[in-house]
Design an enzyme around this catalytic site. Structure first.
Site, PDB file in Angstrom:
ATOM      1  N   HIS A   1       0.913  -1.069  -0.006  1.00  0.00           N
ATOM      2  CA  HIS A   1       0.086   0.045  -0.030  1.00  0.00           C
ATOM      3  C   HIS A   1       0.763   1.213  -0.034  1.00  0.00           C
ATOM      4  O   HIS A   1       1.944   1.190   0.467  1.00  0.00           O
ATOM      5  CB  HIS A   1      -0.795  -0.074   1.254  1.00  0.00           C
ATOM      6  CG  HIS A   1      -1.828   1.141   1.291  1.00  0.00           C
ATOM      7  ND1 HIS A   1      -1.607   2.314   1.836  1.00  0.00           N
ATOM      8  CD2 HIS A   1      -3.417   0.906   1.233  1.00  0.00           C
ATOM      9  CE1 HIS A   1      -2.751   2.812   1.970  1.00  0.00           C
ATOM     10  NE2 HIS A   1      -3.548   2.176   1.480  1.00  0.00           N
TER      11      HIS A   1
ATOM     12  N   ASP B   1       2.863  -4.854   7.752  1.00  0.00           N
ATOM     13  CA  ASP B   1       1.741  -3.940   7.734  1.00  0.00           C
ATOM     14  C   ASP B   1       0.349  -4.795   7.728  1.00  0.00           C
ATOM     15  O   ASP B   1       0.270  -5.690   6.783  1.00  0.00           O
ATOM     16  CB  ASP B   1       1.650  -3.274   6.467  1.00  0.00           C
ATOM     17  CG  ASP B   1       0.360  -2.676   6.109  1.00  0.00           C
ATOM     18  OD1 ASP B   1      -0.615  -2.593   6.852  1.00  0.00           O
ATOM     19  OD2 ASP B   1       0.512  -1.959   4.991  1.00  0.00           O
TER      20      ASP B   1
ATOM     21  N   GLN C   1      -4.775  -5.159   6.370  1.00  0.00           N
ATOM     22  CA  GLN C   1      -5.628  -5.981   5.872  1.00  0.00           C
ATOM     23  C   GLN C   1      -5.571  -7.656   6.565  1.00  0.00           C
ATOM     24  O   GLN C   1      -6.598  -8.522   6.398  1.00  0.00           O
ATOM     25  CB  GLN C   1      -5.285  -6.583   4.556  1.00  0.00           C
ATOM     26  CG  GLN C   1      -5.296  -5.143   3.520  1.00  0.00           C
ATOM     27  CD  GLN C   1      -7.134  -4.751   3.256  1.00  0.00           C
ATOM     28  OE1 GLN C   1      -7.780  -5.458   3.568  1.00  0.00           O
ATOM     29  NE2 GLN C   1      -7.167  -3.433   2.934  1.00  0.00           N
TER      30      GLN C   1
ATOM     31  N   LYS D   1     -10.988  -1.696   9.925  1.00  0.00           N
ATOM     32  CA  LYS D   1     -11.145  -2.630   8.828  1.00  0.00           C
ATOM     33  C   LYS D   1     -11.584  -3.855   9.947  1.00  0.00           C
ATOM     34  O   LYS D   1     -11.973  -5.050   9.342  1.00  0.00           O
ATOM     35  CB  LYS D   1     -10.031  -3.056   8.338  1.00  0.00           C
ATOM     36  CG  LYS D   1      -9.614  -1.736   7.271  1.00  0.00           C
ATOM     37  CD  LYS D   1      -8.356  -2.278   6.125  1.00  0.00           C
ATOM     38  CE  LYS D   1      -7.726  -0.928   5.808  1.00  0.00           C
ATOM     39  NZ  LYS D   1      -8.372  -0.199   4.916  1.00  0.00           N
TER      40      LYS D   1
ATOM     41  N   CYS E   1      -4.559   2.760  -3.701  1.00  0.00           N
ATOM     42  CA  CYS E   1      -3.425   3.237  -3.067  1.00  0.00           C
ATOM     43  C   CYS E   1      -2.343   2.174  -3.123  1.00  0.00           C
ATOM     44  O   CYS E   1      -1.586   1.984  -2.245  1.00  0.00           O
ATOM     45  CB  CYS E   1      -3.898   3.364  -1.642  1.00  0.00           C
ATOM     46  SG  CYS E   1      -4.809   4.699  -1.338  1.00  0.00           S
TER      47      CYS E   1
END
Length: 409
Positions: free
Chosen positions: A124, A201, A204, A227, A367
């Site tokens: 991202h 990261d 997600q 999320k 993104c």
């Protein structure tokens, strides 16, 4: 795992009863951008504002005490959910700020000219731009690991080569475009073998899998609340005590200081050094309520439910003339995002036509422009599913998509 009771889960989310201005019932397939919030999260935040709104850590009155303990209770709940100690969790505004905190707070102080940071083509922008900025400022080298365009997975041979002489590896747990989960355990292990620090990261990953900070052994984990049923505007960085001691402040101001005089200032130790300004109290409370809500379920059950729907959607969509799928939703590590394009209907037009049927999907470069370049497309449409989505919703979606494709191509 056990079967989730999707009907009763759906009842927890007031927005799912929404009827759009055109009279269609909302079908929400944009979960990779943000998930919806259950009533208990909305209530926890309202309750704070209605009954004990006060600034945390700043006064000795009843409300301030209640606000402070709610903020710290949330820290315990959330860090515990992620298998980390409360003192190893730093509140941020989201995964983006968490990554920037690593860049400004750790990398700036610990990396020199010529040091190497390894990232991937599927990151991202939040895990690309901070490193490009650091490269301009400090002269560190940024290496990009490519993806294999046949399998849509990370090229692990290229990763191994890129590791040569590297100091920091930054990689996404799960791609927001492809829905593919990277072999992060292997990545962490390979990186550690060559003495490399690792940032994952998990924006997600966290909604789809139980993240266990201590077990994973990464140095830094960036996580976002919004999320995973929590509110927007809050996330955290999980990191080790050792890394915290190597970091300097990224933002400065009140509540992170020990002393301030006209001659200079001294800072608090530990996570307190990185939490300046009025804390995100309502958001933290909301996130605490979200992890408590999620704790009713096994993350494996959530994953298998989402995976089943995504795999079904992907397989059926591929049968529609003109539709191409990017990624492999049937892969067992894939988590609920199906990126697709029609060969003659523009992605923006397709999204608007889907919206007319009540279907909320994402359109654009997500993104992740380097990944779009690697895939050779300017943008994709993306349907992404979560715990409250149903096979019936997908059936309706497929029918509407077929109708659009027949009518407009």
């Amino acid at each position: 795992g056990q079967m989730l009771d999707i009907k009763s889960i759906r009842a927890d989310f007031p927005i799912l009863d929404r009827v759009l201005p055109n009279g269609k019932k909302l079908v929400y397939f944009d979960n990779a951008a943000t998930s919806q919030k259950p009533q208990c999260v909305i209530d926890a935040m309202s309750n704070f504002y209605e009954n004990y709104n006060s600034n945390a850590h700043r006064a000795n009155h009843t409300l301030a005490d209640e606000a402070s303990s709610a903020l710290e209770n949330a820290r315990s709940q959330i860090s515990n959910f992620f298998g980390a100690k409360p003192e190893n969790m730093i509140y941020t505004s989201g995964a983006t700020e968490a990554i920037n905190l690593v860049s400004y707070g750790w990398a700036k102080n610990n990396l020199q000219y010529g040091d190497v940071i390894v990232i991937t083509e599927m990151e991202h922008h939040a895990d690309i731009v901070p490193w490009q900025e650091l490269s301009k400022e400090k002269g560190v080298e940024v290496r990009y690991v490519p993806i294999n365009n046949e399998t849509f997975t990370l090229d692990m041979e290229a990763f191994e080569i890129a590791l040569e002489g590297a100091s920091l590896v930054c990689v996404t747990h799960t791609s927001n475009v492809l829905g593919i989960r990277n072999p992060i355990e292997k990545i962490i292990e390979m990186s550690k073998e060559v003495g490399c620090k690792v940032l994952i990261d998990c924006a997600q990953g966290a909604p789809h899998e139980k993240i266990d900070f201590e077990n994973l052994g990464a140095d830094f984990l960036a996580i976002s609340a919004h999320k995973m049923a929590g509110p927007t505007g809050i996330g955290c960085l999980l990191t080790s005590t050792e890394r915290i001691q190597e970091m300097g402040p990224f933002m400065t101001g009140g509540s992170m200081i020990k002393t301030v005089t006209t001659n200079g200032s001294t800072f608090k130790d530990g996570h307190a050094m990185f939490e300046t300004g009025t804390p995100r109290i309502a958001e933290a409370i909301g996130w605490g309520a979200a992890v408590e809500w999620l704790d009713q379920f096994e993350m494996e059950d959530i994953h298998s439910h989402v995976h089943e729907i995504a795999a079904f959607a992907g397989n059926e969509m591929e049968k529609i003339p003109g539709i191409k799928i990017f990624g492999n939703p049937s892969n067992k590590d894939s988590s609920g995002a199906v990126s697709f394009l029609h060969d003659s209907i523009q992605s923006q037009d397709l999204a608007l036509l889907l919206d007319q049927g009540g279907y909320a999907v994402r359109t654009g470069h997500h993104c992740a422009q380097p990944l779009m370049d690697a895939l050779g497309v300017p943008s994709t449409n993306r349907a992404s599913f979560w715990i409250y989505n149903t096979k019936e919703e997908v059936d309706g979606f497929l029918e509407h998509l077929k109708y659009i494709c027949e009518r407009f191509s």
